[in-house]
Design a protein around this motif. Structure first.
Motif, mmCIF file in Angstrom:
data_model
loop_
_atom_site.group_PDB
_atom_site.id
_atom_site.type_symbol
_atom_site.label_atom_id
_atom_site.label_comp_id
_atom_site.label_asym_id
_atom_site.label_seq_id
_atom_site.Cartn_x
_atom_site.Cartn_y
_atom_site.Cartn_z
ATOM 1 N N THR A 334 50.974 62.810 82.458
ATOM 2 C CA THR A 334 50.848 64.268 82.548
ATOM 3 C C THR A 334 52.078 65.006 82.032
ATOM 4 O OG1 THR A 334 51.735 64.304 84.799
ATOM 5 C CG2 THR A 334 49.338 64.055 84.541
ATOM 6 N N SER A 335 53.143 64.286 81.704
ATOM 7 C CA SER A 335 54.381 64.931 81.272
ATOM 8 C C SER A 335 54.998 64.155 80.109
ATOM 9 C CB SER A 335 55.375 65.032 82.435
ATOM 10 O OG SER A 335 56.597 65.611 82.014
ATOM 11 N N PRO A 336 54.450 64.340 78.908
ATOM 12 C CA PRO A 336 54.990 63.619 77.759
ATOM 13 C C PRO A 336 56.350 64.169 77.324
ATOM 14 C CG PRO A 336 53.280 65.135 77.068
ATOM 15 C CD PRO A 336 53.290 65.167 78.571
ATOM 16 N N VAL A 337 57.175 63.288 76.774
ATOM 17 C CA VAL A 337 58.494 63.663 76.257
ATOM 18 C C VAL A 337 58.626 63.116 74.838
ATOM 19 C CG1 VAL A 337 60.988 63.597 76.638
ATOM 20 C CG2 VAL A 337 59.434 63.466 78.592
ATOM 21 N N VAL A 338 58.990 63.966 73.902
ATOM 22 C CA VAL A 338 59.142 63.551 72.511
ATOM 23 C C VAL A 338 60.442 64.121 71.962
ATOM 24 C CG1 VAL A 338 56.661 63.404 72.139
ATOM 25 C CG2 VAL A 338 57.860 65.537 71.619
ATOM 26 N N ILE A 339 60.843 63.648 70.781
ATOM 27 C CA ILE A 339 62.099 64.055 70.160
ATOM 28 C C ILE A 339 61.826 64.943 68.950
ATOM 29 C CG2 ILE A 339 64.080 63.222 68.824
ATOM 30 C CD1 ILE A 339 64.256 60.845 70.629
ATOM 31 N N ALA A 340 62.672 65.962 68.789
ATOM 32 C CA ALA A 340 62.714 66.764 67.569
ATOM 33 C C ALA A 340 63.997 66.394 66.832
ATOM 34 C CB ALA A 340 62.701 68.254 67.893
ATOM 35 N N ASP A 341 63.866 65.992 65.596
ATOM 36 C CA ASP A 341 65.021 65.504 64.834
ATOM 37 C C ASP A 341 65.703 66.663 64.114
ATOM 38 O OD1 ASP A 341 66.902 64.043 63.465
ATOM 39 O OD2 ASP A 341 65.485 63.231 61.980
ATOM 40 N N ILE A 342 66.509 67.434 64.847
ATOM 41 C CA ILE A 342 67.201 68.541 64.194
ATOM 42 C C ILE A 342 68.436 68.038 63.447
ATOM 43 C CG2 ILE A 342 66.347 70.135 65.949
ATOM 44 C CD1 ILE A 342 69.200 70.406 66.977
ATOM 45 N N ASP A 343 68.954 66.868 63.814
ATOM 46 C CA ASP A 343 70.066 66.299 63.064
ATOM 47 C C ASP A 343 69.632 66.017 61.627
ATOM 48 O OD1 ASP A 343 72.551 65.118 62.451
ATOM 49 O OD2 ASP A 343 71.766 63.128 62.929
ATOM 50 N N GLY A 344 68.483 65.369 61.482
ATOM 51 C CA GLY A 344 67.966 65.107 60.149
ATOM 52 C C GLY A 344 67.599 66.385 59.416
ATOM 53 N N ALA A 345 67.092 67.367 60.147
ATOM 54 C CA ALA A 345 66.686 68.626 59.521
ATOM 55 C C ALA A 345 67.892 69.403 58.999
ATOM 56 C CB ALA A 345 65.910 69.477 60.521
ATOM 57 N N MET A 346 68.973 69.438 59.757
ATOM 58 C CA MET A 346 70.170 70.153 59.320
ATOM 59 C C MET A 346 70.890 69.396 58.206
ATOM 60 S SD MET A 346 70.640 73.090 60.881
ATOM 61 C CE MET A 346 72.395 73.443 60.978
ATOM 62 N N GLY A 347 71.009 68.082 58.369
ATOM 63 C CA GLY A 347 71.563 67.250 57.303
ATOM 64 C C GLY A 347 73.032 67.455 57.015
ATOM 65 N N CYS A 348 73.821 67.852 57.993
ATOM 66 C CA CYS A 348 75.259 68.044 57.774
ATOM 67 C C CYS A 348 75.977 66.699 57.757
ATOM 68 C CB CYS A 348 75.851 68.950 58.842
ATOM 69 S SG CYS A 348 75.263 70.656 58.771
ATOM 70 N N ASN A 349 76.877 66.517 56.802
ATOM 71 C CA ASN A 349 77.635 65.279 56.643
ATOM 72 C C ASN A 349 78.951 65.398 57.408
ATOM 73 O OD1 ASN A 349 79.105 63.059 55.851
ATOM 74 N ND2 ASN A 349 78.769 63.355 53.657
ATOM 75 N N PRO A 350 79.189 64.555 58.415
ATOM 76 C CA PRO A 350 80.416 64.681 59.204
ATOM 77 C C PRO A 350 81.686 64.353 58.427
ATOM 78 C CG PRO A 350 79.214 62.705 59.826
ATOM 79 C CD PRO A 350 78.312 63.479 58.915
ATOM 80 N N ALA A 351 81.529 63.787 57.229
ATOM 81 C CA ALA A 351 82.704 63.500 56.399
ATOM 82 C C ALA A 351 83.008 64.639 55.432
ATOM 83 C CB ALA A 351 82.482 62.206 55.618
ATOM 84 N N SER A 352 82.126 65.631 55.390
ATOM 85 C CA SER A 352 82.284 66.744 54.455
ATOM 86 C C SER A 352 82.911 67.935 55.161
ATOM 87 C CB SER A 352 80.917 67.130 53.873
ATOM 88 O OG SER A 352 81.025 68.260 53.047
#
Length: 597
Positions: A334-352
């Protein structure tokens, strides 16, 4: 008659045991309605003359369900051998058990479902009930004054898809630019503020949205529970009460869209272990609504902070990987939990040092707002069947416009150099440059650190031991809305004036001595000035680079010496004291040498 998606149904309380003979119990109904994800079909309303039960769309719904491998409420009850009383029976228990069955059927429905809807329905028909959705987050979700926000882009998609989402929460606006005000003295040690309060002050989050936002969103679709600087650790303790408060207003959230965790990882050193905190958050949300649907965002990478936080990228990767492993085990029927991939959507490179979707390496710019909304929308579509398609993100979006500050005014009578200017709505900060103007030639421009957060700047002594009474200074300002060059305006026309500070002098003598491990005693001679409002005692750790001094406030009547605790044993500390009055902070007196507690 239409066939479409159904996402929310009303809930009706009923006793766990029916009190009338021959009426099924709540437990029997609950067991009968157990169902696999995506296998239920709803129906509502009538066709034809709409004058009697004979016009019900129930037969059509059952035929459609058999053809597509689904079951209606009545079909599941019949398969379980439960005999339900006529809804129109005079016994009130009959209506209660039917209402419970309808609510339980909805609670046990997950993934994609549908509804066969007649041309005429009751006014209180559950198929037309808005779905209460609460967005829970930090600054990424709150947005800053003048932003459209990703919340608005998701609202647009919901409206386009005819998803009857009703966004709820105790807040409605963005983070607003603070009103211009004089420098503020440090709080008195005995009245030092507690940690960040659990509940927000709604007045702090009344910042305006982009002028282009639809009035329907601004005036009724912008409710949320997202705040700048908010941590997951804080919301673990508040989410149940906040949801309950919404429920008391008739809007218990049916779904949570959660974007939290960066502040825990970035500034508190969390990593994969933060998953346990997120699980506690989910558990507490379910205490308020056991049937709440939850979409959890992963944490976006931000561009490089250099040596300031070198472990941030790996800690973020560790958390996101741990969250991806854990979330599939958290769902219930009755209480599903799922993930939204905002990391992939934003796509910021931590080395940049730059990111196409963030104005400062983390917070979404107009393109990033679309990207985050797209990530949440994709999760809603793929996991819950909402909408005919996931939202799309444009290839590019114009950045916000910047404006050159105007209306600069110089005042030399307070802290010596005070400049104000007209507020620019949406400015994240203002770069300030100043210089002393000698009789023959101006000196090079000096850049103020930190930049001004609102439309006023007072020259502080900390970095220059300026201003000096009787000397002329010149100041210019520009608006900043991000790190990129195109997010910074041209410099304003400079304004100048002569400094005549009216701040108080510091104590004539300042002493500092070790008092024990991690403790020092600070003494000073009193300043005899009726305008005095505060002493500011600065304690600077010279062994720790890139750290600000700790500042302690004492009333003019405080009797020295005062003991400072909580320091690092063995480190060298420099101590200095300033005096404050209504004009601001005066020059410091620095104690001789350093002290090692």
């Amino acid at each position: 008659m239409v066939v479409g998606t159904l996402l929310g149904l009303g809930q009706t309380a009923v006793a766990s045991r029916a009190s009338a003979v021959g009426i099924p119990t709540q437990d029997q109904v609950r067991a009968a309605l157990a169902s696999a994800p995506g296998s239920n079909l709803f129906w509502t309303g009538r066709v034809g003359s709409c004058g009697s039960e004979d016009d019900s769309v129930k037969p059509t719904a059952e035929q459609y369900a058999r053809q597509h491998g689904h079951k209606t409420l009545e079909m599941r009850l019949a398969d379980a051998g439960l005999r339900m009383p006529p809804f129109a029976a005079p016994d009130d228990h009959a209506k209660k058990i039917w209402r419970f069955a309808s609510a339980e059927f909805a609670r046990q429905t997950s993934h994609q479902t549908g509804v066969v809807k007649g041309t005429c329905v009751r006014d209180d028909n559950a198929a037309d009930k808005p779905y209460d959705v609460m967005i829970v987050g930090d600054s990424v979700s709150n947005g800053y004054e003048g932003d459209a926000t990703w919340r608005y882009r998701l609202w647009q998609w919901a409206d386009d898809q005819n998803w009857q989402a009703h966004f709820v929460g105790p807040l409605t606006g963005t983070e607003k630019q603070r009103a211009a005000h004089p420098p503020e003295p440090p709080p008195l040690v005995e009245n030092a503020p507690d940690t960040v309060t659990a509940q927000p002050d709604p007045s702090e989050f009344t910042g305006a949205y982009a002028r282009s936002n639809d009035p329907g969103f601004v005036q009724g679709g912008s409710a949320h529970y997202a705040m700048w600087g908010r941590t997951l650790g804080q919301d673990v303790g508040t989410i149940e009460a906040v949801m309950a408060a919404q429920g008391a207003q008739g809007h218990l959230p049916d779904m949570l869209l959660v974007e939290l965790g960066f502040n825990d990882i970035g500034w508190q050193g969390a990593g994969a272990d933060l998953v346990d905190t997120m699980k506690s958050f989910v558990d507490n949300a379910r205490r308020a609504n056991p049937n709440v649907q939850i979409v959890l965002a992963d944490v976006p990478q931000r561009t490089s902070l250099g040596s300031a936080n070198p472990q941030l990228p790996q800690r973020t990767r560790d958390y996101n990987a741990a969250l991806a492993r854990a979330v599939p085990t958290w769902s219930s029927p009755t209480s599903p939990v799922v993930i939204a991939d905002i990391d992939g959507a934003m796509g910021c490179n931590p080395a940049s040092t730059a990111c196409a979707t963030a104005y400062d390496g983390l917070h979404p710019n107009p393109l990033g707002e679309y990207r985050i909304a797209s990530a949440f929308g994709a999760a809603l579509h793929n996991a819950f069947g909402i909408g005919t398609a996931a939202p799309e993100s444009p290839a590019s979006v114009p950045d916000r416009q910047v404006s050159t500050p105007t209306g600069l005014v110089f005042d030399g009578t307070q802290q010596g150099v005070t400049v104000t200017w007209n507020k620019i709505v949406g400015a994240h900060s203002y770069d300030v440059q100043w210089r002393e103007v000698a009789s023959r030639a101006a000196k090079p421009w000096e850049t103020a650190v930190p930049p001004a957060r609102f439309n006023r700047w007072d020259l502080p002594w900390q970095y220059s031991f300026q201003p000096v009474d009787g000397r002329r200074y010149e100041v210019r300002v520009r608006e900043v809305t991000g790190d990129a060059d195109n997010l910074t305006s041209a410099w304003s026309t400079p304004v100048s004036g002569i400094a005549h500070p009216t701040t108080p002098k510091p104590p004539d003598e300042v002493t500092a001595g070790a008092a024990g491990p991690g403790e020092i005693d600070v003494g000073w001679t009193p300043v005899h000035d009726d305008s005095l409002t505060r002493y500011a005692v600065y304690v600077y750790d010279t062994d720790t680079p890139l750290v600000f001094a700790k500042v302690y406030g004492y009333a003019p009547t405080a009797r020295p010496p005062r003991r400072i605790t909580g320091l690092t044993p063995g480190h060298h500390y420099q101590v200095f004291i300033c005096s404050w009055n209504a004009s601001g902070e005066g020059m410091p007196h620095i104690a001789e040498g350093t002290v090692v507690p």
